[in-house]
Design a protein around this motif. Structure first.
Motif, PDB file in Angstrom:
ATOM      1  N   LEU A  99     -16.491  45.824  11.628  1.00 39.85           N
ATOM      2  CA  LEU A  99     -15.124  45.933  12.475  1.00 39.85           C
ATOM      3  C   LEU A  99     -15.241  46.905  13.825  1.00 39.85           C
ATOM      4  O   LEU A  99     -14.773  46.554  14.752  1.00 39.85           O
ATOM      5  CB  LEU A  99     -13.920  46.264  11.552  1.00 39.85           C
ATOM      6  N   LYS A 100     -15.745  47.923  13.512  1.00 40.38           N
ATOM      7  CA  LYS A 100     -16.103  48.854  14.610  1.00 40.38           C
ATOM      8  C   LYS A 100     -16.850  48.485  15.589  1.00 40.38           C
ATOM      9  O   LYS A 100     -16.633  48.785  16.810  1.00 40.38           O
ATOM     10  CB  LYS A 100     -16.480  50.279  13.939  1.00 40.38           C
ATOM     11  N   ASP A 101     -17.927  47.863  15.273  1.00 37.21           N
ATOM     12  CA  ASP A 101     -18.906  47.195  16.231  1.00 37.21           C
ATOM     13  C   ASP A 101     -18.275  46.186  17.139  1.00 37.21           C
ATOM     14  O   ASP A 101     -18.421  46.026  18.192  1.00 37.21           O
ATOM     15  CB  ASP A 101     -20.044  46.562  15.415  1.00 37.21           C
ATOM     16  N   LYS A 102     -17.295  45.444  16.490  1.00 40.63           N
ATOM     17  CA  LYS A 102     -16.459  44.442  17.180  1.00 40.63           C
ATOM     18  C   LYS A 102     -15.566  45.243  18.231  1.00 40.63           C
ATOM     19  O   LYS A 102     -15.488  44.528  19.407  1.00 40.63           O
ATOM     20  CB  LYS A 102     -15.634  43.544  16.230  1.00 40.63           C
ATOM     21  N   TYR A 103     -14.811  46.231  17.888  1.00 43.62           N
ATOM     22  CA  TYR A 103     -13.986  46.952  18.777  1.00 43.62           C
ATOM     23  C   TYR A 103     -14.763  47.304  20.092  1.00 43.62           C
ATOM     24  O   TYR A 103     -14.355  47.183  21.167  1.00 43.62           O
ATOM     25  CB  TYR A 103     -13.432  47.995  18.241  1.00 43.62           C
ATOM     26  N   VAL A 123      -9.290  41.663  19.115  1.00 43.04           N
ATOM     27  CA  VAL A 123     -10.255  41.691  17.580  1.00 43.04           C
ATOM     28  C   VAL A 123      -9.265  41.255  16.620  1.00 43.04           C
ATOM     29  O   VAL A 123      -9.505  40.528  15.651  1.00 43.04           O
ATOM     30  CB  VAL A 123     -11.060  42.821  17.498  1.00 43.04           C
ATOM     31  N   ASN A 124      -8.229  42.142  16.590  1.00 41.33           N
ATOM     32  CA  ASN A 124      -7.242  42.256  15.633  1.00 41.33           C
ATOM     33  C   ASN A 124      -6.544  40.652  15.333  1.00 41.33           C
ATOM     34  O   ASN A 124      -6.215  40.212  14.452  1.00 41.33           O
ATOM     35  CB  ASN A 124      -6.096  43.175  15.742  1.00 41.33           C
ATOM     36  N   TYR A 125      -6.359  40.059  16.717  1.00 44.12           N
ATOM     37  CA  TYR A 125      -5.734  38.697  16.823  1.00 44.12           C
ATOM     38  C   TYR A 125      -6.902  37.744  16.044  1.00 44.12           C
ATOM     39  O   TYR A 125      -6.379  36.845  15.271  1.00 44.12           O
ATOM     40  CB  TYR A 125      -5.538  38.406  18.129  1.00 44.12           C
ATOM     41  N   SER A 132     -12.973  36.369  11.094  1.00 46.14           N
ATOM     42  CA  SER A 132     -13.566  37.597  11.028  1.00 46.14           C
ATOM     43  C   SER A 132     -15.083  37.380  10.367  1.00 46.14           C
ATOM     44  O   SER A 132     -15.998  37.924  11.294  1.00 46.14           O
ATOM     45  CB  SER A 132     -13.097  38.566   9.666  1.00 46.14           C
ATOM     46  N   ASP A 133     -15.236  36.440   9.724  1.00 45.74           N
ATOM     47  CA  ASP A 133     -16.717  36.120   9.263  1.00 45.74           C
ATOM     48  C   ASP A 133     -17.350  35.389  10.473  1.00 45.74           C
ATOM     49  O   ASP A 133     -18.511  35.798  10.754  1.00 45.74           O
ATOM     50  CB  ASP A 133     -16.546  35.258   7.865  1.00 45.74           C
ATOM     51  N   LEU A 134     -16.800  34.858  10.914  1.00 45.84           N
ATOM     52  CA  LEU A 134     -17.228  33.995  12.108  1.00 45.84           C
ATOM     53  C   LEU A 134     -17.796  34.853  13.448  1.00 45.84           C
ATOM     54  O   LEU A 134     -19.074  34.560  13.844  1.00 45.84           O
ATOM     55  CB  LEU A 134     -16.483  32.913  12.760  1.00 45.84           C
ATOM     56  N   ASN A 153      -5.932  35.253  28.398  1.00 47.50           N
ATOM     57  CA  ASN A 153      -4.907  35.088  27.392  1.00 47.50           C
ATOM     58  C   ASN A 153      -5.387  35.068  25.987  1.00 47.50           C
ATOM     59  O   ASN A 153      -6.217  34.314  25.626  1.00 47.50           O
ATOM     60  CB  ASN A 153      -4.126  33.707  27.563  1.00 47.50           C
ATOM     61  N   VAL A 154      -4.801  36.170  25.227  1.00 48.43           N
ATOM     62  CA  VAL A 154      -5.244  36.251  23.874  1.00 48.43           C
ATOM     63  C   VAL A 154      -4.402  35.179  22.790  1.00 48.43           C
ATOM     64  O   VAL A 154      -3.666  35.370  22.541  1.00 48.43           O
ATOM     65  CB  VAL A 154      -4.836  37.772  23.186  1.00 48.43           C
TER      66      VAL A 154
END
Length: 437
Positions: A99-103, A123-125, A132-134, A153-154
């Motif tokens: 998750l930290k890497d994604k941010y 990321v949270n969306y 998450s896995d994908l 647009n998120v």
């Protein structure tokens, strides 16, 4: 890079004259070293895969001289499955993202493209809607970022739309926006390459495909697409380089993620008409993608609601903003929750109702269907139907929407007052008045 004894120099190879700049820099590197008070020159070379074969050889020769001089170190970036000529150096590959890497990654990506989007929100969306896995895979997270910077647009609620837009951008627009024309030994456009991947994905039960089967399928599809003289292995190798979706491994080929394979297989099944001819379904992600790609997936969705193991597929179909008849689906949802123990009512009187549904998948329905559910259940009321209406109202509020005028009028007539409340376990309490238009 932040240390005082390091002098970082970045060269993006895709830029005009970048190769000449690299050669010149290496030739004067000794002078730079001797005249600089700093001890290290950190040479950062980006985009080895984005230049021609001859340019890659020139870049390698320059880096070999740099390496032999012992001046300092270099970092070279390149997509996988490209040959890196002559250089002998430690190789670092990107692994799965936490998750930290994604941010961090999304933050860097959005900043590079001057996007006003908030990386944490993006990321949270994605996480909230089950990606998450994908998106732990660097390629898929990159594709998601490409889509977001393209639309500003998120809104990745539909996995189907996310995948469709990402693949379109990857195969048609991504390199074009950067001004890159990758060298092709076999001249085949992006759509034909994707069609070959669709055919392979459709015929494979797992992400892994044996080499002979992949080559044979590719050869057959190339003949059908009028590329009779194309070398199937070279086509697959180039497609792996360009897209990174279907890549070689020790004993064959594999799709980098099962979701990508299922999506491509679904495209093939719908495009060829195979799925439309089916009368029995396997309730899995591939079937849900097929249904969502149809002009009208009402029959498939009804069949999923009536099947013992079809609920998760029905939820995916609804969640992917597919096209269906809201009247029939509203009826199907009510029938589903009318079965024994699928709706629990704790209390019911003239002022309100409290209870819960065995599943909240009704919240995935589109806005028209939510309105249809409220109208249908209000006309002929039961305690169970009241709970279903409560879930529909709660979801409208979550979307910051109100009932249609005609629907609200019918609901008020059915409930007798706008103050009627719905106490929903784990969700909270809502009232009919809260969705007044």
């Amino acid at each position: 890079m932040r240390s005082d004894d390091t002098w970082p120099v970045l060269i993006s190879l895709r830029r005009p004259e970048a190769i000449n700049d690299l050669v010149k820099l290496v030739s004067i590197a000794e002078k730079i070293k001797s005249k600089s008070s700093r001890k290290k020159l950190a040479l950062l070379i980006d985009g080895y895969d984005e230049i021609t074969h001859s340019e890659r050889k020139t870049a390698s020769e320059a880096l070999l001289k740099y390496q032999a001089s012992g001046i300092s170190y270099f970092l070279l970036t390149c997509r996988e499955y490209y040959a890196v000529y002559q250089l002998s150096a430690p190789e670092i590959r990107l692994g799965g993202f936490e998750l930290k890497d994604k941010y961090n990654f999304v933050g860097a990506f959005l900043k590079a493209f001057d996007s006003p989007l908030d990386p944490v929100q993006v990321v949270n969306y994605f996480q909230e809607y089950g990606f998450s896995d994908l998106l732990s895979h660097p390629l898929m997270l990159t594709l998601a970022c490409i889509v977001q910077t393209s639309t500003q647009n998120v809104n990745p609620r539909s996995a189907l739309k996310l995948l469709s837009r990402a693949l379109t951008v990857l195969s048609y627009r991504w390199d074009e926006q950067k001004g890159i024309k990758r060298e092709e030994a076999v001249t085949i456009d992006g759509e034909d390459r994707l069609q070959i991947l669709r055919k392979i994905a459709h015929g494979a039960k797992s992400p892994f495909v044996q080499d002979l089967r992949a080559i044979t399928t590719t050869r057959q599809e190339l003949i059908r697409l009028a590329h009779d003289n194309a070398d199937p292995r070279r086509v697959l190798e180039e497609t792996a380089q360009f897209y990174g979706i279907f890549v070689p491994n020790d004993s064959g080929w594999e799709f980098v993620h099962r979701t990508l394979q299922d999506f491509l297989a679904a495209q093939y099944s719908v495009k060829t008409g195979e799925f439309a001819r089916k009368t029995r379904y396997e309730w899995n992600a591939r079937t849900s993608y097929c249904a969502c790609l149809m002009d009208d997936c009402t029959d498939v969705l009804i069949a999923a609601l009536h099947s013992e193991g079809g609920l998760s597929t029905a939820a995916e179909i609804l969640d992917n903003t597919s096209t269906y008849d809201p009247i029939r689906i509203s009826k199907g949802i009510v029938e589903y929750f009318s079965k024994h123990r699928r709706t629990i009512v704790y209390a019911n009187d003239n002022h309100g109702v409290s209870g819960e549904l065995s599943s909240d998948f009704v919240r995935f329905a589109n806005t028209r269907t939510l309105n249809q559910i409220i109208e249908d259940c209000s006309s002929v009321r039961t305690p169970e139907k009241d709970i279903i209406v409560g879930y529909a109202i709660f979801e409208l509020l979550q979307r910051k929407l109100h009932c249609d005028h005609s629907v609200f009028k019918a609901a008020v007539k059915g409930y007798g007052a706008t103050r009627f409340t719905f106490a929903l376990t784990d969700l909270g309490q809502v009232s009919l008045a809260s969705v007044s238009p």
